[in-house]
Design an enzyme around this catalytic site. Structure first.
Site, short mmCIF file in Angstrom:
data_model
loop_
_atom_site.label_atom_id
_atom_site.label_comp_id
_atom_site.label_asym_id
_atom_site.label_seq_id
_atom_site.Cartn_x
_atom_site.Cartn_y
_atom_site.Cartn_z
N ASP A 100 -1.69 5.41 -4.62
CA ASP A 100 -0.83 4.24 -4.55
C ASP A 100 0.33 4.41 -5.53
O ASP A 100 0.32 5.31 -6.38
CB ASP A 100 -1.59 2.93 -4.75
CG ASP A 100 -2.09 2.73 -6.17
OD1 ASP A 100 -1.69 3.50 -7.07
OD2 ASP A 100 -2.88 1.80 -6.39
N LEU A 101 1.32 3.58 -5.38
CA LEU A 101 2.54 3.69 -6.16
C LEU A 101 2.42 2.87 -7.43
O LEU A 101 2.00 1.70 -7.38
CB LEU A 101 3.74 3.22 -5.33
CG LEU A 101 3.88 3.87 -3.95
CD1 LEU A 101 5.11 3.32 -3.22
CD2 LEU A 101 3.97 5.38 -4.06
N ASP A 159 0.88 -0.67 -0.80
CA ASP A 159 1.45 0.61 -1.25
C ASP A 159 0.34 1.64 -1.41
O ASP A 159 0.42 2.54 -2.24
CB ASP A 159 2.22 0.43 -2.55
CG ASP A 159 1.33 -0.06 -3.70
OD1 ASP A 159 0.26 -0.63 -3.43
OD2 ASP A 159 1.71 0.14 -4.88
#
Length: 368
Positions: free
Chosen positions: A241-242, A284
């Site tokens: 994930d970001l 995300d």
């Protein structure tokens, strides 16, 4: 493997063609009924006429109908046939169907050659029953349905029109008119069935795809995991994930955030090999199935390449955006792995990496 929009007419048409082809083999009951009726009425016509041509038409028709039933039964047990084999089976189905249609037409025509009004009525009834079933169940192959109509109806219509009396000539002309009208019914039913299949397949595809990034969603990921051949080598599951994605939305707005997610998805695709799959499973959050993994170091190299590619700066709506990435992965033998277990392990490694400030975490599958 990536989920992308079809890029060619052939790509779109093949699943539709396959479903139309397979639908031919879902007609066991109507074909069995037709075989029984043709055999019973054919025996009556041939035995009363004492005509060798009628007997030959009856025998050839029963053989073709029986072989077609056997082909349908065999196909239902062999649904995993390759596309080329499926085409061969469809060609055999068509050959038997054409043989039955011609046999029926010749058998009925012999009844009109002789002075046997009752047998002519039976032949006409048999023809109409056959043609109605043909239009209903074979229109999915319009060329085959049209050819069978001509082979079955034309011999009877011509024999009737060659009679000297006007009632028979009128009957023959009527049969030809009915046949021509049936062509339009075949065309309409084929187009309606094809459009229905296209719409249903499109809706099924949409249910497996994330609408923003066009990557598979959770359902698409699970289907890809199940369908991949993974016996020879291991696989790796990467969860990422970001980092600090929410501030991007807060600062630049959700349209920019969506554009960033799309750009990230494009970069993920650029790292994939043909049999890999990437899916967006959350806001995300992404999961990647890496296939054909020969060693832990190979999975580690893939993870590092992926993180480095995603962390490169983005130019979105005149904004220069840099984003961090946390990733966790686990490797396992493909023939004994469970997707939920692997994703949970990779996600736990991702969480540990995020707690450490980002980077890459590695998980180990417990020995079984």
């Amino acid at each position: 493997m990536t989920m992308t929009s079809p890029s060619s007419r052939r790509t779109t048409a093949e699943p539709v063609r396959a479903e139309l082809r397979n639908a031919l083999f879902a007609t066991a009951l109507p074909n069995a009924v037709m075989t029984a009726i043709f055999t019973a009425l054919g025996l009556k016509i041939a035995s009363d006429l004492h005509d060798p041509i009628a007997w030959g038409a009856l025998v050839s028709g029963v053989v073709c109908a029986t072989l077609k039933l056997a082909l349908i039964a065999a196909h239902q047990r062999r649904a995993d046939l390759a596309v080329r084999r499926q085409d061969h089976w469809a060609q055999a189905f068509a050959a038997f169907s054409l043989g039955l249609a011609f046999s029926l037409g010749m058998l009925g025509a012999r009844a009109f050659v002789h002075d046997a009004v009752l047998l002519q009525m039976l032949a006409t009834g048999l023809l109409f029953g056959y043609c109605s079933g043909l239009v209903a169940h074979t229109s999915i192959r319009p060329w085959l349905a049209t050819a069978c109509l001509v082979l079955s109806a034309m011999p009877i219509a011509i024999s009737a029109m060659l009679r000297a009396d006007s009632p028979h000539q009128l009957l023959g002309a009527s049969l030809i008119c009915f046949m021509l009208a049936a062509f339009q019914s075949i065309r309409h039913l084929y187009q309606a069935t094809r459009q229905h299949i296209i719409t249903r397949q499109a809706m099924a595809a949409l249910a497996r795809v994330d609408p923003l990034t066009k990557l598979p969603n959770r359902l698409g990921l699970r289907e890809a995991f199940t369908s991949q051949m993974r016996e020879e080598y291991d696989i790796a599951i990467h969860c990422l994930d970001l980092d600090a994605f929410k501030p991007v939305n807060d600062r630049y707005g959700h349209p920019t955030g969506d554009a960033l997610l799309t750009a990230v998805s494009d970069r993920v695709r650029s790292v994939l090999q043909p049999h890999d799959t990437a899916a967006r499973v959350g806001g995300d959050e992404f999961v990647i199935i890496q296939s054909g993994v020969r060693s832990q170091s190979e999975a580690d190299l893939f993870a590092r390449t992926l993180v480095r590619r995603i962390m490169a700066p983005y130019e979105i709506d005149t904004h220069q955006i840099e984003i961090g990435v946390s990733l966790g992965f686990v490797t396992a033998g493909g023939d004994e792995s469970d997707l939920d277990e692997l994703v949970a392990l990779a996600d736990a490694a991702l969480y540990q990496a995020k707690q450490s400030g980002g980077g890459i975490g590695r998980a180990t599958l417990a020995a079984r």
